[in-house]
Design a protein around this motif. Structure first.
Motif, PDB file in Angstrom:
ATOM      1  N   HIS A  33       0.891  -1.323   0.162  1.00 20.58           N
ATOM      2  CA  HIS A  33      -0.258   0.274  -0.057  1.00 20.58           C
ATOM      3  C   HIS A  33       1.019   1.256  -0.093  1.00 20.58           C
ATOM      4  N   CYS A 135     -12.129   1.885  -0.920  1.00 26.40           N
ATOM      5  CA  CYS A 135     -12.047   1.995   0.392  1.00 26.40           C
ATOM      6  C   CYS A 135     -12.049   3.330   1.702  1.00 26.40           C
ATOM      7  N   GLU A 173     -11.874  -1.949   1.423  1.00 30.59           N
ATOM      8  CA  GLU A 173     -10.305  -1.958   1.633  1.00 30.59           C
ATOM      9  C   GLU A 173     -10.601  -0.815   3.118  1.00 30.59           C
ATOM     10  N   VAL A 193      -9.734  -6.284   2.198  1.00 32.47           N
ATOM     11  CA  VAL A 193      -8.343  -5.220   2.510  1.00 32.47           C
ATOM     12  C   VAL A 193      -8.314  -4.957   3.496  1.00 32.47           C
TER      13      VAL A 193
END
Ligand code: DX5
Ligand code: ZN
Length: 216
Positions: A33, A135, A173, A193
């Motif tokens: 990441h 995300c 995520e 994630v």
């Protein structure tokens, strides 16, 4: 699907980047990441293209690039050229989000959209079918090492329900303050994630910490 772990390089030792990348390669982590900050969208500046290029040359896993910058659409091709596999832009930073998502996919990357803690899941309603990854920021973006915001649990639950109802396949995520105290619940609510920076890199044995995060 087993959940993925994406160690955040922001918390690594930049003086020993190759050693840190090697650690991630050897660990059970799935992605790198990579946090890009511009000092405008967020009150901090991290690193840019040359550093990502170096990481790419060392990494044996996918690069999950998280752009905390204004006007991200200007740099889509450039991020592809330095090795991004997943490119995530912020909902709050895009005037033409749908176009930006399309351009990321046209450039053969997975398209992610990140939302800040104050942004509601509903904001993504009209693009949710086009996104490969959502995300959920579980801290206010800009810095590593912050405390996890508990309302994220509700947001994961809500997003997972939308995914099931609409039969979508985007990944969920979670980014910020992830540790062994919240990872299990996040995964059980539908997270796919987990990004973890400080909790991995500041731990005594990062390889072991990644293994533990991966176990749930
Ligand atoms: C925050 C970044 C995060 C950060 C996570 O703005 O997007 O990816 O590196 O770091 P920790 O896990 O330390 O909160
Ligand atoms: Zn991030």
């Amino acid at each position: 699907m087993n959940h993925l772990i994406a160690p955040s390089i922001l918390a690594s030792d930049f003086g020993n980047l190759s050693k840190e990348c090697q650690m991630v390669n050897e660990s059970k982590a799935d992605w790198f990441h990579i946090d890009v900050m511009d000092g405008v969208f967020v009150p901090n500046i991290s690193f840019g293209f040359p550093v990502i290029k170096s990481i790419k040359s060392l990494a044996k896993k996918k690069l999950d690039v998280h752009l905390m910058i204004v006007n991200p659409e200007k740099y889509i091709q450039k991020f592809k050229s330095v090795g991004a596999d997943i490119l995530t832009v912020h909902f709050e930073a895009c005037n033409h989000l749908h176009r930006t998502i399309c351009e990321i996919k046209e450039n053969d990357m997975k398209a992610g959209v990140a939302i800040n803690p104050h942004t509601s899941i509903n904001s993504l309603e009209n693009v949710i079918g086009d996104i490969d990854l959502v995300c959920l920021m579980s801290v206010n973006p800009g810095f590593g090492g912050q405390k996890f915001i508990k309302n994220t649990f509700n947001k994961v639950r809500e997003l997972n329900k939308i995914r099931n109802d609409k039969n979508c396949s985007f990944l969920i995520e979670i980014d910020g303050g992830v540790n062994l105290q919240n990872s299990k619940e996040l995964v059980s609510l539908g997270a796919d994630v987990l990004v973890a920076g400080s909790f991995v890199f500041k731990s005594e044995n990062p390889i072991e910490t990644i293994k533990k995060l991966k176990q749930y």
